[in-house]
Scaffold this motif. Structure first.
Motif, PDB file in Angstrom:
ATOM      1  N   LYS A 178       0.916  11.669  -5.885  1.00 20.86           N
ATOM      2  CA  LYS A 178       0.765  12.201  -4.526  1.00 20.86           C
ATOM      3  C   LYS A 178      -0.462  13.106  -4.433  1.00 20.86           C
ATOM      4  N   GLU A 179      -0.601  14.009  -5.398  1.00 20.43           N
ATOM      5  CA  GLU A 179      -1.746  14.915  -5.386  1.00 20.43           C
ATOM      6  C   GLU A 179      -3.052  14.157  -5.608  1.00 20.43           C
ATOM      7  N   GLN A 180      -3.012  13.156  -6.479  1.00 20.98           N
ATOM      8  CA  GLN A 180      -4.218  12.351  -6.731  1.00 20.98           C
ATOM      9  C   GLN A 180      -4.648  11.638  -5.452  1.00 20.98           C
ATOM     10  N   ALA A 181      -3.698  11.085  -4.709  1.00 26.06           N
ATOM     11  CA  ALA A 181      -4.016  10.391  -3.456  1.00 26.06           C
ATOM     12  C   ALA A 181      -4.594  11.360  -2.427  1.00 26.06           C
ATOM     13  N   ASN A 182      -4.013  12.553  -2.324  1.00 27.75           N
ATOM     14  CA  ASN A 182      -4.525  13.549  -1.387  1.00 27.75           C
ATOM     15  C   ASN A 182      -5.929  14.017  -1.772  1.00 27.75           C
ATOM     16  N   LEU A 183      -6.176  14.177  -3.055  1.00 30.02           N
ATOM     17  CA  LEU A 183      -7.498  14.592  -3.512  1.00 30.02           C
ATOM     18  C   LEU A 183      -8.538  13.522  -3.188  1.00 30.02           C
ATOM     19  N   GLN A 184      -8.170  12.278  -3.422  1.00 30.43           N
ATOM     20  CA  GLN A 184      -9.083  11.171  -3.114  1.00 30.43           C
ATOM     21  C   GLN A 184      -9.357  11.123  -1.601  1.00 30.43           C
ATOM     22  N   LYS A 185      -8.319  11.337  -0.811  1.00 30.88           N
ATOM     23  CA  LYS A 185      -8.475  11.354   0.646  1.00 30.88           C
ATOM     24  C   LYS A 185      -9.467  12.437   1.067  1.00 30.88           C
ATOM     25  N   LEU A 186      -9.319  13.638   0.495  1.00 28.96           N
ATOM     26  CA  LEU A 186     -10.230  14.740   0.828  1.00 28.96           C
ATOM     27  C   LEU A 186     -11.663  14.433   0.398  1.00 28.96           C
TER      28      LEU A 186
END
Length: 173
Positions: A98-106
């Motif tokens: 989840k955090e990896q996906a959010n970081l990639q999104k940012l």
């Protein structure tokens, strides 16, 4: 009759001993390592996301919030690392999915849309962190009393981060 009374007494004693047995790890909501893994991923995400905000944010308050995330969560990460090392728990280098996906999104956002999305993610991320730390800090949260105290000690700061994120998000609408 004596035998029946003795059997009842023995049965009650056994039931009482089972009910009053010393707590063990199985009785807790989460194991120590699971909390450390989840909390360290969340914390590391906050540091990395904050660093991106420092570079990409257009709004000065959002940029400042990013700086605040880097400073506060770096400190918490160092404290958690010390505790984990002393107890033999492992802090993984990789973020949870989840955090990896959010970081990639940012990372993929353009500067024009960054501030609003960043603050949305910060609200959700801190809501999750408050829930995680609240659960761990509870009487039956995590087994280790030092880890439970660590989780409890970090809650005021996490709640403050959440309040700030909600306020900033509202200002950006």
């Amino acid at each position: 009759m004596k035998t029946l009374k003795l059997m009842v007494l023995v049965s009650l004693t056994i039931l009482c001993l089972q009910a009053c047995k010393k707590d063990n790890e199985e009785n807790y909501q989460m194991d120590n390592q699971s909390f450390v893994t989840q909390a360290s991923s969340s914390n590391s995400f906050e540091v990395q996301a904050g660093a991106i905000a420092v570079l990409k944010a257009q709004n000065a308050a959002v940029k400042h919030y990013g700086e605040h995330m880097v400073a506060d969560h770096t400190s918490v990460g160092n404290e958690m690392n010390s505790l984990a090392t002393s107890k033999g728990w492992v802090i993984g280098a990789a973020l949870q999915p989840k955090e990896q996906a959010n970081l990639q999104k940012l990372n993929n956002l353009d500067a024009a849309s960054f501030d609003k999305v960043f603050m949305q993610i910060m609200v959700a991320s801190h809501q999750d962190a408050v829930t995680l730390f609240s659960n761990a800090a509870g009487d039956m949260g995590v087994y280790d009393p030092d880890l439970r105290a660590f989780a409890e000690a970090k809650l005021p700061s996490l709640r403050s981060h959440l309040e700030d994120a909600v306020s900033l998000q509202a200002q950006l609408k």
